[in-house]
Design an enzyme around this catalytic site. Structure first.
Site, mmCIF file in Angstrom:
data_model
loop_
_atom_site.group_PDB
_atom_site.id
_atom_site.type_symbol
_atom_site.label_atom_id
_atom_site.label_comp_id
_atom_site.label_asym_id
_atom_site.label_seq_id
_atom_site.Cartn_x
_atom_site.Cartn_y
_atom_site.Cartn_z
ATOM 1 N N ASP A 52 0.834 -1.196 0.000
ATOM 2 C CA ASP A 52 0.000 0.000 0.000
ATOM 3 C C ASP A 52 0.870 1.247 0.000
ATOM 4 O O ASP A 52 2.093 1.171 0.166
ATOM 5 C CB ASP A 52 -0.904 0.012 1.237
ATOM 6 C CG ASP A 52 -1.965 -1.072 1.192
ATOM 7 O OD1 ASP A 52 -2.377 -1.463 0.078
ATOM 8 O OD2 ASP A 52 -2.391 -1.518 2.264
ATOM 9 N N TYR A 110 6.042 -10.247 6.935
ATOM 10 C CA TYR A 110 5.770 -8.846 7.216
ATOM 11 C C TYR A 110 6.340 -8.529 8.588
ATOM 12 O O TYR A 110 6.129 -9.282 9.534
ATOM 13 C CB TYR A 110 4.259 -8.585 7.194
ATOM 14 C CG TYR A 110 3.622 -9.032 5.897
ATOM 15 C CD1 TYR A 110 3.539 -8.165 4.814
ATOM 16 C CD2 TYR A 110 3.153 -10.332 5.742
ATOM 17 C CE1 TYR A 110 2.989 -8.586 3.616
ATOM 18 C CE2 TYR A 110 2.597 -10.756 4.547
ATOM 19 C CZ TYR A 110 2.522 -9.875 3.486
ATOM 20 O OH TYR A 110 1.973 -10.290 2.303
#
Length: 185
Positions: A52, A110
């Site tokens: 994002d 992540y």
């Protein structure tokens, strides 16, 4: 020929990875630079995943097809010379036609970094989160343990694709010191 690249980027200057109409994405910039090295030909990259706006990436794998014959270091050093300083190609490898950055990936990870200090750091701004008090790391580890296994995350999917999307979280860990915390899944 198909080329795989390992890239990294500081996402603060970009509207995410994937191409957007306004063109301010990592993919847009990378495609433009690759196209120049390929002899001003159009190049379309495919990534292992997307990020994002504002999200950084380390060792994101992408691939592209080209008929331009270049030494592998041209796909690294040559492309880097044309990229903004927030984006870098770290390595390049010729791969077989069966390789696909997204579908050949074994896993994705992540990491989230938190600075726990009474005063924010200007040197780490945009790279870590900041909280002014100590965290309850034991409670965080207990909660993180509940994420292990297969889970359905339809809320994170596009509305049109909200059918079952089972994800397997095979490991997670939380490390901490008196001034920082890292959560990785």
């Amino acid at each position: 020929m198909r080329i795989a690249l390992g890239i990294e980027y500081d996402g603060r200057a970009f509207a995410g990875w994937q191409t957007q109409p306004h063109g301010n994405t990592v993919q847009d910039r990378l495609n433009q630079a690759l196209g120049q090295i390929a002899g001003n030909r159009e190049v379309a990259t495919h990534a292992a995943g997307r990020t994002d706006a504002g999200v950084h990436a380390a060792m994101q794998v992408v691939h592209f097809d080209t008929d331009a014959t270049r030494p592998l270091n041209a796909w690294v050093r040559g492309v880097n010379a044309l990229l903004p300083p927030e984006v870098a190609v770290v390595w390049a490898r010729e791969v077989g036609d069966e390789f696909h950055a997204r579908f050949s990936a074994f896993s994705r990870s992540y990491s989230y970094f938190l600075l726990t200090h009474p005063v924010r750091s200007c040197l780490l701004a945009g790279k870590v989160g900041w909280y002014h008090q100590a965290l309850d790391v034991a409670a965080m580890r207990e909660a993180a343990a509940r994420l292990l296994g297969r889970h359905d995350f339809p809320v994170s999917a596009r509305r049109s694709a909200r059918r079952s999307r089972r994800s397997r979280i095979c490991s997670n860990w939380i490390s901490s010191s008196p001034t920082d915390c890292c959560v990785s899944i």
